[in-house]
Design a protein around this motif. Structure first.
Motif, PDB file in Angstrom:
ATOM      1  N   GLU A  12       4.094  26.429   1.730  1.00  0.00           N
ATOM      2  CA  GLU A  12       3.438  26.230   0.485  1.00  0.00           C
ATOM      3  C   GLU A  12       2.148  25.732   0.607  1.00  0.00           C
ATOM      4  O   GLU A  12       1.229  25.583  -0.279  1.00  0.00           O
ATOM      5  CB  GLU A  12       4.299  25.388  -0.390  1.00  0.00           C
ATOM      6  CG  GLU A  12       5.573  25.774  -0.961  1.00  0.00           C
ATOM      7  CD  GLU A  12       6.724  25.700   0.071  1.00  0.00           C
ATOM      8  OE1 GLU A  12       6.546  25.242   1.028  1.00  0.00           O
ATOM      9  OE2 GLU A  12       7.838  26.328  -0.107  1.00  0.00           O
ATOM     10  N   TYR A  15       0.006  29.151   1.709  1.00  0.00           N
ATOM     11  CA  TYR A  15      -0.078  30.092   0.544  1.00  0.00           C
ATOM     12  C   TYR A  15       0.304  29.465  -0.674  1.00  0.00           C
ATOM     13  O   TYR A  15       1.425  29.349  -1.170  1.00  0.00           O
ATOM     14  CB  TYR A  15       1.006  31.029   1.103  1.00  0.00           C
ATOM     15  CG  TYR A  15       0.698  31.901   2.568  1.00  0.00           C
ATOM     16  CD1 TYR A  15      -0.301  32.828   2.618  1.00  0.00           C
ATOM     17  CD2 TYR A  15       1.500  31.421   3.526  1.00  0.00           C
ATOM     18  CE1 TYR A  15      -0.759  33.282   3.855  1.00  0.00           C
ATOM     19  CE2 TYR A  15       1.226  31.990   4.854  1.00  0.00           C
ATOM     20  CZ  TYR A  15       0.376  33.069   4.835  1.00  0.00           C
ATOM     21  OH  TYR A  15      -0.065  33.393   5.978  1.00  0.00           O
ATOM     22  N   GLN A  16      -0.786  29.236  -1.308  1.00  0.00           N
ATOM     23  CA  GLN A  16      -0.550  28.766  -2.507  1.00  0.00           C
ATOM     24  C   GLN A  16      -1.897  29.199  -3.722  1.00  0.00           C
ATOM     25  O   GLN A  16      -2.714  29.782  -3.139  1.00  0.00           O
ATOM     26  CB  GLN A  16      -0.914  27.043  -2.531  1.00  0.00           C
ATOM     27  CG  GLN A  16      -2.069  26.610  -2.123  1.00  0.00           C
ATOM     28  CD  GLN A  16      -2.080  25.205  -2.046  1.00  0.00           C
ATOM     29  OE1 GLN A  16      -2.189  24.394  -2.920  1.00  0.00           O
ATOM     30  NE2 GLN A  16      -2.279  24.446  -0.741  1.00  0.00           N
ATOM     31  N   SER A  17      -1.591  29.288  -4.795  1.00  0.00           N
ATOM     32  CA  SER A  17      -2.609  29.681  -5.832  1.00  0.00           C
ATOM     33  C   SER A  17      -4.052  29.089  -5.768  1.00  0.00           C
ATOM     34  O   SER A  17      -3.770  27.954  -5.539  1.00  0.00           O
ATOM     35  CB  SER A  17      -2.214  29.580  -7.198  1.00  0.00           C
ATOM     36  OG  SER A  17      -3.163  30.075  -8.174  1.00  0.00           O
ATOM     37  N   LEU A  84      -6.181  33.703  -3.275  1.00  0.00           N
ATOM     38  CA  LEU A  84      -4.706  34.027  -3.830  1.00  0.00           C
ATOM     39  C   LEU A  84      -4.486  33.625  -5.336  1.00  0.00           C
ATOM     40  O   LEU A  84      -5.262  32.574  -5.780  1.00  0.00           O
ATOM     41  CB  LEU A  84      -3.671  33.328  -2.943  1.00  0.00           C
ATOM     42  CG  LEU A  84      -3.809  33.481  -1.519  1.00  0.00           C
ATOM     43  CD1 LEU A  84      -2.492  32.559  -0.792  1.00  0.00           C
ATOM     44  CD2 LEU A  84      -3.668  34.745  -1.020  1.00  0.00           C
ATOM     45  N   GLU A  86      -1.607  34.910  -7.714  1.00  0.00           N
ATOM     46  CA  GLU A  86      -0.237  34.748  -8.045  1.00  0.00           C
ATOM     47  C   GLU A  86       0.587  35.633  -7.129  1.00  0.00           C
ATOM     48  O   GLU A  86       0.383  36.780  -6.490  1.00  0.00           O
ATOM     49  CB  GLU A  86       0.060  35.587  -9.497  1.00  0.00           C
ATOM     50  CG  GLU A  86       1.459  35.605  -9.897  1.00  0.00           C
ATOM     51  CD  GLU A  86       1.552  36.810 -10.931  1.00  0.00           C
ATOM     52  OE1 GLU A  86       2.672  36.821 -11.500  1.00  0.00           O
ATOM     53  OE2 GLU A  86       0.632  37.519 -11.120  1.00  0.00           O
ATOM     54  N   GLU A  87       1.774  35.022  -6.365  1.00  0.00           N
ATOM     55  CA  GLU A  87       2.695  35.312  -5.610  1.00  0.00           C
ATOM     56  C   GLU A  87       3.452  36.493  -6.428  1.00  0.00           C
ATOM     57  O   GLU A  87       4.082  36.264  -7.582  1.00  0.00           O
ATOM     58  CB  GLU A  87       3.850  34.208  -4.856  1.00  0.00           C
ATOM     59  CG  GLU A  87       4.502  34.660  -3.950  1.00  0.00           C
ATOM     60  CD  GLU A  87       5.278  33.808  -2.974  1.00  0.00           C
ATOM     61  OE1 GLU A  87       5.993  33.982  -2.094  1.00  0.00           O
ATOM     62  OE2 GLU A  87       5.316  32.564  -3.833  1.00  0.00           O
ATOM     63  N   THR A  90       9.075  40.325  -4.508  1.00  0.00           N
ATOM     64  CA  THR A  90       9.099  40.915  -3.177  1.00  0.00           C
ATOM     65  C   THR A  90      10.347  41.557  -2.795  1.00  0.00           C
ATOM     66  O   THR A  90      11.440  41.223  -3.559  1.00  0.00           O
ATOM     67  CB  THR A  90       8.500  40.255  -2.016  1.00  0.00           C
ATOM     68  OG1 THR A  90       9.511  38.999  -2.041  1.00  0.00           O
ATOM     69  CG2 THR A  90       7.111  39.597  -2.009  1.00  0.00           C
ATOM     70  N   GLN A  99       3.751  37.705   3.489  1.00  0.00           N
ATOM     71  CA  GLN A  99       3.499  36.905   1.940  1.00  0.00           C
ATOM     72  C   GLN A  99       2.675  37.903   1.183  1.00  0.00           C
ATOM     73  O   GLN A  99       1.765  38.348   1.477  1.00  0.00           O
ATOM     74  CB  GLN A  99       2.692  35.623   2.355  1.00  0.00           C
ATOM     75  CG  GLN A  99       3.191  34.892   3.520  1.00  0.00           C
ATOM     76  CD  GLN A  99       4.623  34.533   3.092  1.00  0.00           C
ATOM     77  OE1 GLN A  99       4.857  34.029   1.996  1.00  0.00           O
ATOM     78  NE2 GLN A  99       5.505  34.307   4.049  1.00  0.00           N
ATOM     79  N   TRP A 101       0.680  38.785  -2.170  1.00  0.00           N
ATOM     80  CA  TRP A 101       0.077  37.926  -3.255  1.00  0.00           C
ATOM     81  C   TRP A 101      -0.990  38.982  -4.242  1.00  0.00           C
ATOM     82  O   TRP A 101      -1.681  39.890  -3.638  1.00  0.00           O
ATOM     83  CB  TRP A 101      -0.717  36.847  -2.644  1.00  0.00           C
ATOM     84  CG  TRP A 101      -0.084  35.491  -2.486  1.00  0.00           C
ATOM     85  CD1 TRP A 101       0.859  35.465  -1.357  1.00  0.00           C
ATOM     86  CD2 TRP A 101      -0.014  34.512  -3.233  1.00  0.00           C
ATOM     87  NE1 TRP A 101       1.470  34.353  -1.362  1.00  0.00           N
ATOM     88  CE2 TRP A 101       0.892  33.648  -2.421  1.00  0.00           C
ATOM     89  CE3 TRP A 101      -0.459  33.760  -4.559  1.00  0.00           C
ATOM     90  CZ2 TRP A 101       1.299  32.239  -2.994  1.00  0.00           C
ATOM     91  CZ3 TRP A 101       0.060  32.673  -4.733  1.00  0.00           C
ATOM     92  CH2 TRP A 101       0.794  31.741  -4.110  1.00  0.00           C
TER      93      TRP A 101
END
Length: 335
Positions: A12, A15-17, A84, A86-87, A90, A99, A101
């Protein structure tokens, strides 16, 4: 250059907004992937990539060092920058390997999708993650050579295969493509008709037919989309309902949203509310020359039915598809 960290950061925190990454062109792309054919004429398979005991030991003791040793070589300068946003939902494979996004970039006025193949957060502990990532990227590269005529209509347009700088000491593959608006068919049905009892049989047949038409166009390009499950088929449903009803079933969620036309080939121009779909996950594609019987819409519909094996596919739905089996050229369609 700052010293390399030996501590594995939480996913987290990476990989975060709002996180931004620089993308570079790789010095070389992975070699063309090699399939295995058990017997002549059989559908090709991808060989298993078993994890070497020494690598397993290294990943257990020092996973970051294992990743540093296998950094992807790249060319300067920076090719493109992404942020990035929005995730994305998947599939099973992506939870292991990438990952995924929705991203923005100064180089594009439209949103994009980045698949970031980070071996540090790979969840499959029995597979050689580095070899698997190389193969996934190689499949994407090879697939788009075949799918050029269908880019944008059947699959997202590819923006490129890059190397992402995750930190100043760690570099991974990134596949960048156009963002496909809409909702995957699995979630669409779950949201609007979770038990499959509201959707009429004709609209159920239409969902199958929509995917089958994609398949019908894939086969001649030597593409065998093994992973064409509902989670990987994105449908774009109009926000504004039509004034026209497309079925007679009260309560069908798609009654005035999805036009029904199972004729093949269609004799009328495509309706404004005709279903539109794209396949979004190409990691498990296989490549094979199609057999003659694969180039038939009836076979493609049967293939989708068997692959999906969904409880909502009723016998009446299959009867409707069967009635629209194309006849020999010049013959009238079966009513």
């Amino acid at each position: 250059m700052p010293p390399r960290s030996s501590k594995r950061p939480d996913i987290e925190s990476v990989y975060q907004s709002g996180a931004s990454f620089s993308l570079f062109y790789p010095e070389r792309l992975p070699d063309k992937p090699v399939q295995r054919i058990a017997v002549p004429g059989a559908i090709p398979r991808w060989p298993q990539l078993r994890l070497d005991p020494e690598l397993r030991k290294q990943l257990r003791k020092a996973p970051l060092d294992a990743c540093y040793e296998r950094n992807i070589a790249y060319r300067t300068p920076v090719a493109i920058a992404i942020k990035l946003e929005e995730e994305l939902s998947t599939g099973f494979r992506e939870e292991q390997a990438a990952q995924v996004w929705r991203v923005s970039s100064p180089s594009s006025t439209e949103p994009l999708v980045a698949r970031l193949y980070d071996p540090l957060y790979y969840n499959n502990l029995s597979t050689d993650r580095f070899a698997d990532i190389e193969r996934s990227v190689a499949i994407y590269n090879e697939a788009y050579k075949h799918l050029k005529p269908l880019e944008g209509s059947h699959v997202p347009a590819l923006r490129g295969i890059f190397v992402a700088e995750i930190s100043v000491t760690r570099y991974i593959y990134c596949v960048l493509s156009d963002y496909v608006p809409g909702t995957d068919l699995r979630r669409l049905l779950k949201e609007h008709d979770p038990d499959g009892k509201k959707t009429c049989d004709s609209h159920k047949a239409t969902f199958i037919d929509c995917a089958a038409r994609l398949l019908y166009d894939f086969f001649p390009l030597t593409i065998y989309p093994h992973d064409m499950y509902t989670r990987n088929v994105i449908m774009d449903i109009p926000d504004t309902p039509s004034l026209e009803n497309f079925c007679d079933v009260q309560g069908c969620p798609w009654r005035n949203k999805i036009h029904i036309d199972l004729e093949f080939p269609r004799s009328q121009a495509e309706h404004q509310y005709a279903p539109k779909a794209k396949m979004i996950d190409l990691e498990l594609l296989r490549f094979m020359e199609p057999k003659a019987w694969m180039l038939d819409i009836s076979y493609c519909r049967s293939w989708i039915v068997k692959l999906w094996n969904a409880p909502w596919i009723s016998s009446k739905c299959l009867d409707i598809l069967g009635r629209w089996r194309p006849l020999d050229e010049g013959s009238a369609a079966d009513a």
